[in-house]
Write an enzyme that holds these catalytic residues in place. Sequence first.
Site, short mmCIF file in Angstrom:
data_model
loop_
_atom_site.label_atom_id
_atom_site.label_comp_id
_atom_site.label_asym_id
_atom_site.label_seq_id
_atom_site.Cartn_x
_atom_site.Cartn_y
_atom_site.Cartn_z
N SER A 10 0.96 -1.21 0.03
CA SER A 10 0.01 0.11 0.10
C SER A 10 0.91 1.11 0.05
CB SER A 10 -0.75 -0.13 1.16
OG SER A 10 -0.39 -0.16 2.39
N GLU A 12 1.24 5.49 0.67
CA GLU A 12 0.89 6.77 1.33
C GLU A 12 1.19 7.90 0.74
OE1 GLU A 12 0.75 6.38 5.66
OE2 GLU A 12 1.49 8.63 5.63
N THR A 43 -2.84 11.22 3.74
CA THR A 43 -2.92 11.82 5.38
C THR A 43 -3.76 12.83 5.59
OG1 THR A 43 -0.92 13.47 4.83
CG2 THR A 43 -0.37 11.22 5.38
N HIS A 71 -6.78 8.99 5.90
CA HIS A 71 -6.73 9.08 7.29
C HIS A 71 -7.52 10.16 8.02
CE1 HIS A 71 -1.98 7.76 6.78
NE2 HIS A 71 -2.93 7.17 5.95
N GLY A 102 -3.19 12.08 16.07
CA GLY A 102 -2.71 13.04 15.55
C GLY A 102 -2.04 14.13 16.43
N ASP A 103 -1.40 15.10 16.15
CA ASP A 103 -0.59 16.12 16.90
C ASP A 103 -0.85 17.55 16.54
OD1 ASP A 103 1.15 14.07 18.41
OD2 ASP A 103 2.01 13.81 16.28
N ALA A 117 -6.65 7.74 20.10
CA ALA A 117 -7.13 7.28 18.80
C ALA A 117 -8.29 6.21 19.15
CB ALA A 117 -5.75 6.50 18.03
N TYR A 139 3.58 1.47 16.84
CA TYR A 139 5.15 1.77 17.11
C TYR A 139 5.99 0.98 17.77
CZ TYR A 139 2.35 6.04 16.51
OH TYR A 139 1.47 7.02 15.97
N HIS A 143 5.85 4.91 20.91
CA HIS A 143 5.42 6.32 20.76
C HIS A 143 6.25 6.98 21.61
CE1 HIS A 143 2.72 9.90 20.63
NE2 HIS A 143 2.63 9.49 19.51
N GLN A 170 4.67 2.99 12.29
CA GLN A 170 5.63 4.09 12.11
C GLN A 170 7.00 3.36 11.55
OE1 GLN A 170 6.60 6.89 11.41
NE2 GLN A 170 5.78 7.94 13.46
N GLN A 206 16.20 15.70 5.59
CA GLN A 206 14.83 15.44 5.64
C GLN A 206 14.49 14.13 6.71
OE1 GLN A 206 12.55 13.46 2.37
NE2 GLN A 206 11.16 15.34 2.41
N PHE A 210 12.69 14.29 10.35
CA PHE A 210 11.44 13.39 10.51
C PHE A 210 11.70 12.49 11.93
CE2 PHE A 210 9.48 13.51 6.01
CZ PHE A 210 9.12 14.78 6.16
N HIS A 260 3.79 -0.97 3.79
CA HIS A 260 3.05 0.23 3.59
C HIS A 260 4.42 1.40 3.08
CE1 HIS A 260 -0.18 3.17 3.96
NE2 HIS A 260 0.80 3.90 4.61
P1 FAD Z 1 -2.82 7.07 20.29
O1 FAD Z 1 -2.83 5.52 19.76
O2 FAD Z 1 -4.01 7.83 20.83
O3 FAD Z 1 -1.42 7.24 20.90
C1 FAD Z 1 -0.86 8.54 21.35
C2 FAD Z 1 -0.19 8.43 22.81
O4 FAD Z 1 -1.06 8.18 23.82
C3 FAD Z 1 0.96 7.21 22.79
O5 FAD Z 1 1.95 7.60 23.47
C4 FAD Z 1 0.02 6.13 23.65
O6 FAD Z 1 0.76 5.25 24.40
C5 FAD Z 1 -0.69 7.07 24.53
N1 FAD Z 1 -2.33 6.45 24.77
C6 FAD Z 1 -2.89 5.93 24.10
N2 FAD Z 1 -4.12 5.73 24.94
C7 FAD Z 1 -3.88 6.02 26.00
C8 FAD Z 1 -4.41 5.67 27.43
N3 FAD Z 1 -5.77 5.32 27.49
N4 FAD Z 1 -3.99 6.11 28.55
C9 FAD Z 1 -2.81 6.73 28.66
N5 FAD Z 1 -1.95 6.94 27.36
C10 FAD Z 1 -2.81 6.39 26.18
N6 FAD Z 1 -0.44 12.25 11.86
C11 FAD Z 1 -1.64 13.19 11.54
O7 FAD Z 1 -1.60 14.27 12.03
N7 FAD Z 1 -1.88 12.80 10.14
C12 FAD Z 1 -1.84 11.72 9.64
O8 FAD Z 1 -2.30 11.49 8.65
C13 FAD Z 1 -1.04 10.71 10.20
N8 FAD Z 1 -1.00 9.44 9.81
C14 FAD Z 1 -0.14 8.39 10.48
C15 FAD Z 1 0.03 7.06 9.71
C16 FAD Z 1 0.67 6.22 10.54
C17 FAD Z 1 0.90 5.11 10.06
C18 FAD Z 1 1.46 6.45 11.62
C19 FAD Z 1 2.26 5.59 12.38
C20 FAD Z 1 1.52 7.82 12.20
C21 FAD Z 1 0.55 8.89 11.59
N9 FAD Z 1 0.42 10.14 12.11
C22 FAD Z 1 -0.40 10.89 11.52
C23 FAD Z 1 1.12 10.52 13.39
C24 FAD Z 1 0.26 10.27 14.59
O9 FAD Z 1 -0.65 11.15 14.64
C25 FAD Z 1 1.29 10.57 15.77
O10 FAD Z 1 2.11 9.65 15.88
C26 FAD Z 1 0.46 10.79 17.16
O11 FAD Z 1 1.46 11.49 17.98
C27 FAD Z 1 -0.19 9.68 17.86
O12 FAD Z 1 -1.31 9.10 17.17
P2 FAD Z 1 -1.88 7.69 17.41
O13 FAD Z 1 -3.09 7.47 16.39
O14 FAD Z 1 -0.91 6.64 17.43
O15 FAD Z 1 -2.31 7.99 18.85
#
Ligand code: FAD
Length: 279
Positions: A10, A12, A43, A71, A102-103, A117, A139, A143, A170, A206, A210, A260
């Site tokens: 796949s 991206e 994304t 996404h 997201g961040d 998420a 991750y 993460h 990641q 770059q 990243f 991917h």
């Molecule tokens: P989560 O799974 O919510 O995790 C975030 C943090 O919170 C982690 O440290 C986790 O350990 C912690 N956590 C989760 N649940 C709990 C809980 N219940 N209690 C305490 N801690 C908890 N970013 C974008 O903005 N746009 C994109 O399109 C995008 N695409 C991506 C695609 C892929 C394949 C990847 C790997 C990353 C992508 N990202 C994108 C980056 C991502 O948004 C960041 O890494 C973000 O910081 C975490 O997102 P997540 O969905 O993994 O979060």
Amino acid sequence: MNATNNFPVSIEFFPPKTPEGVEKLRAVRQQLYTLKPDFCSVTFGAGGSTQEGTFSTVSAILAEGTPAASHLSCIGATRTRVREQLATLKAMGVRRLVALRGDLPSGFGTGGEFHYASDLVAFIRAETGDDFQIEVAAYPEMHPQAKSPEADLQAFASKVQAGANSAITQYFFNPDAYFRFVQEVDALGVQVPVVPGIMPISSSSQLMRFSDACGAEIPRWIRLRLQSFGDDAASIKAFGLDVVTDLCDQLRAGGAPGLHFYSMNQSAAVLEICKRLAI
Ligand code: FAD
């Protein structure tokens, strides 16, 4: 090297910001479709900043006859907003989402009605049942905000328990981190495919930028070799192709369910790596 030419891939993309970027990406996609990707994903900027570009790129991919995944990130979003986004995506014919927290850029706080998420995945399932195949992020090297590797693994498990069907990692350059992560996920009884995310190396600066931001480790030997090439783009490219092809080969041989590619809206490196892998 195995010559399994139907190994799933796949690809991206990110939404282009200019009309020239849109045209360039259209041409890049045509080149990459020769790989017959399972799907292409686009994304989504945190806070919905790229929504228009994301959705129009997803529409274009669907119109070209390739399955597309949007996404969707939830940080700073309200339930009402996400409900609208889901309805729009469904009406567009999208059947696959990559659900993320997201961040937000610093200074924005967190706000919104979703914390993680897993909240988004649960909301999508509650609102739309099985309408979407849901991918989540994984991750292998933890993460950067996780309290511990165990807590991160539990956070991953909670996304699957909330209804995710599969995961994309990641990027990483150490296959052992991936294989260990998959073993640990398995030991927790979490059974979803975990597809490695692959970042081709085409620019040293770059990649460093990243990797610092997302917590992906560049092994010392790779960092030193890249530094030793200075501005010699051809050497960086040749080295990057060797390293990343070798990584993909090890992942495939070790049982990864697919690859991917983070294309960075470029086709050459992905095409060359897949050619070398006989995909
Ligand atoms: P989560 O799974 O919510 O995790 C975030 C943090 O919170 C982690 O440290 C986790 O350990 C912690 N956590 C989760 N649940 C709990 C809980 N219940 N209690 C305490 N801690 C908890 N970013 C974008 O903005 N746009 C994109 O399109 C995008 N695409 C991506 C695609 C892929 C394949 C990847 C790997 C990353 C992508 N990202 C994108 C980056 C991502 O948004 C960041 O890494 C973000 O910081 C975490 O997102 P997540 O969905 O993994 O979060």
